[in-house]
Design a protein around this motif. Structure first.
Motif, mmCIF file in Angstrom:
data_model
loop_
_atom_site.group_PDB
_atom_site.id
_atom_site.type_symbol
_atom_site.label_atom_id
_atom_site.label_comp_id
_atom_site.label_asym_id
_atom_site.label_seq_id
_atom_site.Cartn_x
_atom_site.Cartn_y
_atom_site.Cartn_z
ATOM 1 N N SER A 165 0.119 -8.880 3.444
ATOM 2 C CA SER A 165 -0.039 -9.075 1.998
ATOM 3 C C SER A 165 -0.287 -10.536 1.664
ATOM 4 O O SER A 165 -1.154 -10.856 0.852
ATOM 5 C CB SER A 165 1.206 -8.613 1.256
ATOM 6 O OG SER A 165 1.469 -7.279 1.538
ATOM 7 N N ASP A 179 -3.745 -2.866 -0.783
ATOM 8 C CA ASP A 179 -2.547 -3.251 -0.040
ATOM 9 C C ASP A 179 -1.579 -2.069 0.008
ATOM 10 O O ASP A 179 -0.845 -1.821 -0.933
ATOM 11 C CB ASP A 179 -1.902 -4.469 -0.703
ATOM 12 C CG ASP A 179 -0.789 -5.059 0.155
ATOM 13 O OD1 ASP A 179 -0.399 -4.411 1.140
ATOM 14 O OD2 ASP A 179 -0.317 -6.162 -0.166
ATOM 15 N N GLU A 180 -1.600 -1.360 1.108
ATOM 16 C CA GLU A 180 -0.756 -0.175 1.291
ATOM 17 C C GLU A 180 -0.797 0.737 0.075
ATOM 18 O O GLU A 180 0.235 1.069 -0.495
ATOM 19 C CB GLU A 180 0.687 -0.595 1.570
ATOM 20 C CG GLU A 180 0.781 -1.519 2.771
ATOM 21 C CD GLU A 180 2.216 -1.763 3.189
ATOM 22 O OE1 GLU A 180 3.016 -0.819 3.074
ATOM 23 O OE2 GLU A 180 2.512 -2.875 3.630
#
Ligand SMILES: Nc1ncnc2c1ncn2[C@@H]1O[C@H](COP(=O)(O)OP(=O)(O)OP(=O)(O)O)[C@@H](O)[C@H]1O
Ligand SMILES: [Mg+2]
Lengths: 341, 334
Positions: free
Chosen positions: B52, B184-185
């Protein structure tokens, strides 16, 4: 929402009745004699007659009932009559009457209200208007010198009592500063002063500066802390990152996204604080001799004027209950997640 | 993915450091990678490996301080983003690079309607008026598979389910036709069936719109299904990158191999227990002078403690940062 509001309004009726009963009983228990302030030369049977004429001869439940009728039916009817210039019934009904001045309590309240609203209300408005930007900026620049200074000033602001800051200011600006100086400020608030032109308006501002500053500082200190804390709570949340990731400017991120969320609890606190404008400024009104509602209440207590104290206390209670309701409704309006039905 | 086309995003030697009370944390350490137009790059690595932080550094989303970008270059369409002014960067963010975050439950502002939140970037970056933005927002909601889009624009985020909210986030990220989408995820917080739906949606949108995607995940299984290329991160560094099929067929780094072994296999015996990688991910207090995976690595030898391995290319398009050569089964020379 409307349903909820109506339900809440209906629910305030028993609440207020209960509060009024408690106030009534408490004051009745107080060992005070309305004739106690009269000259000693008045003979005992005359005193007794005076008591009877004040209605004290009757049993307590009758007196409570009469007060209820006077306050909840006669006074509102009276106000309606005055507002629309009409006469309902024969227009002649008993009103809640002050023992010491013999004038109707509601008239006294209406007479004192403007001073309180001007000075105390203004200081609340000023306090809120200062507090919100300070809170926002302090949170945005947490631990900066601005934030540190703000923290210090608000610590001082709400830990030093208003009767101290008030007297301190009076000492400085009314006695040390020479009377002919531009910085001199009057220590006594002149209620009879009328604003007619620019000069008299200037004087009105002058005499408001100190009381408004003292109370404003106190209010701003508290509210800016709430604002700062609430902003900080929100600044770390994911939606703020999303707003930044959208390429919005810091101003929009801060003043639209974060502020709108942070205001929700703060608005509630502000609404809950409004009743204090009426009741809580008693001390400041004393310090600066503003003859507003606080002043009226203190006078009533000193004169053992039970109807006056009782009615004023009850009006404060009504305001508290009312603004609690307002706070809840505002919460529901500001936060779409809250559903009241 | 057109081979040899000029990359849309070219990151080299990116270094991000956090200054905390306990000292410095070197969260991103000399990370370099490329992203070709239209390519889908998967980024894997366990929690805290700097995935991240790397992506947020690219686009100036980290709070500074505590974060500081110590060096490197991020060429987006040939221009160095790290040298841009805040204003220039804001024009890139949300318009040419879109972001989707992990937790859709908290990533939308609870007090504004979904419509308002989709319209914001449209009005800011595309100069649309309210009416145009509204029409486009409805189109976008339809595009991400939300029925009755017109009506739903007036709803607040809490009136949507988690999967729906992630669709809204995707709509926001795609609103200005970005060249790069960084996710991001995006499915970690969703349950499995919804995950699959979101994956399908992204695959479909990618075909339709042709943007490049960086997809961060813990889940190599997801990567296998959608990515063109994979980058494995460990301890703030890229330890291996390769085309998906190369990586799965021929993993070079011990960490990658360990990750692959933790995958439940479809053909494997039922009773077999899932493997885990022993040990803790490292904290990275300083510029590493040794391999950060060394303590958990069964193949570590003396050189791993003395030097931090740089990326090396055992074959074209496959980089690995390890001193051990799996081909020869011995230490690599050079
Ligand atoms: N604000 C911060 N202050 C200090 N350290 C931070 C901060 N944000 C991240 N870090 C550190 O940076 C490192 C990388 O974090 P990052 O969030 O990039 O990991 P990640 O790979 O995305 O993990 P996850 O899979 O859990 O999302 C971590 O060691 C973390 O402790
Ligand atoms: Mg992460």
């Amino acid at each position: 929402m409307l349903n909820y509001t109506i339900r809440r309004l209906l629910f305030t009726i028993p609440t207020l009745l209960f509060i009024s009963l408690i106030i009534f009983l408490l004051l009745d228990l107080a060992p005070s004699d309305p004739t106690g302030n009269l000259p000693l030369s008045i003979p005992a049977e005359v005193r007794e007659q005076i008591r009877q004429s004040l209605g004290l001869g009757e049993p307590i439940h009758i007196r409570y009932y009469k007060w209820l009728v006077q306050f909840f039916i006669n006074e509102p009817l009276n106000i309606i009559e005055q507002m629309f210039d009409i006469t309902i019934g024969d227009g002649d009904r008993l009103r809640v009457t002050s023992w010491s001045t013999r004038s109707p309590v509601v008239d006294l309240v209406l007479e004192r209200m403007p001073q309180t609203l001007w000075v105390v209300g203004m200081s609340y408005v000023v306090g809120v208007l200062i507090a919100i930007p300070i809170g926002v900026y302090s949170a945005y620049r947490q631990y900066s010198w601005f934030d540190q200074t703000g923290t210090f000033i608000s610590m001082v602001g709400f830990s030093v009592p208003t009767f101290f800051t008030g007297v301190l200011l009076i000492v400085i600006f009314s006695t040390i500063v020479p009377t002919d100086s531009f910085f001199w400020l009057p220590s006594i608030y002149d209620t009879t002063h009328k604003v007619t032109d620019l000069a008299s308006f200037g004087f009105q501002i002058r005499q408001m500066i100190m009381p408004v500053f003292v109370l404003g500082l106190f209010n701003a200190a508290q509210i800016s802390r709430y604002m700062r804390a609430s902003m900080l709570d929100n600044l770390g949340l994911d939606y703020v990152r999303t707003a930044r990731a959208k390429g919005l400017t810091e101003n929009v991120v801060l003043l639209v996204h974060v502020l709108r969320n942070s205001l929700i609890p703060v608005v509630t606190v502000i609404a809950l604080g409004i009743p204090q404008v009426f009741g809580g400024a008693i001390i400041t009104e004393q310090v600066f001799k503003v003859n507003g509602l606080g002043h009226l209440l203190i006078g009533g207590i000193e004169a053992a004027d039970i109807p006056l104290v009782q009615t004023l206390t009850f009006i404060f209670a009504v305001l508290i209950v009312f603004f609690n309701l307002i706070a809840d409704i505002l919460y529901g309006i500001l936060d779409p997640r809250i559903r009241y039905d | 993915m057109p081979d040899g086309a000029a990359p849309i995003l070219e990151v080299s030697d990116l270094k991000t450091v956090f200054t905390t009370r306990g000292g410095e944390v070197h969260a991103v350490n000399a990370v370099s990678f490329e992203l070709a137009p239209g390519e889908l790059l998967g980024v894997v690595g366990e929690s805290g490996s700097g995935k991240s932080v790397t992506m947020m550094s690219l686009i100036g989303l980290l709070p500074m301080p505590p974060a500081e970008i110590r060096g490197g270059q991020v060429l987006f369409d040939g221009v160095d983003i790290l040298k841009m002014t805040d204003d220039e960067l804001r024009d890139v963010r949300g318009s040419r690079i879109g972001f989707v975050f992990q937790d859709p439950m908290t990533s939308l502002n609870p007090v504004f309607t979904v419509g308002f939140q989709i319209m914001e970037p449209l009005r800011k970056h595309m100069g649309m008026n309210k009416k145009q933005a509204r029409a486009r927002a409805a189109e976008l909601l339809e595009l991400v598979g939300i029925p009755e889009a017109d009506a739903r624009l007036r709803d607040f985020p809490h009136q949507f389910s988690g999967g729906m909210r992630q669709r809204v986030m995707i709509a926001i990220a795609l609103s200005c036709d970005p060249k790069v989408l960084i996710a991001d995820e995006p499915t970690t917080a969703l349950d499995v069936t919804i995950q699959a739906q979101i994956l399908e949606l992204v695959k479909e949108l990618r075909l339709k719109l042709g943007m490049a995607i960086i997809w961060i995940t813990h889940d190599l299984g997801v990567i296998a299904g959608i990515a063109d290329r994979v980058m494995v991160m460990y301890g703030g560094q890229v330890v291996e990158q390769a085309k998906v099929k190369d990586l799965f067929a021929d993993p070079q780094h011990p960490y990658t191999r360990a990750l692959l072994e933790t995958l439940p296999s479809v053909t494997g015996k039922r009773s077999e227990r899932l493997k885990t990688i022993e040990g803790q991910p490292p904290a990275i207090p300083e510029q590493p002078t040794s391999c950060s995976f060394r303590e958990r690595c069964s193949l570590a030898f003396d050189r791993c403690a003395r030097e931090n391995p740089a990326l090396y290319q055992p074959q074209k398009g496959h980089d690995v940062a390890c001193f051990w050569d799996v081909k020869t089964g011995g230490p690599r020379d050079g």
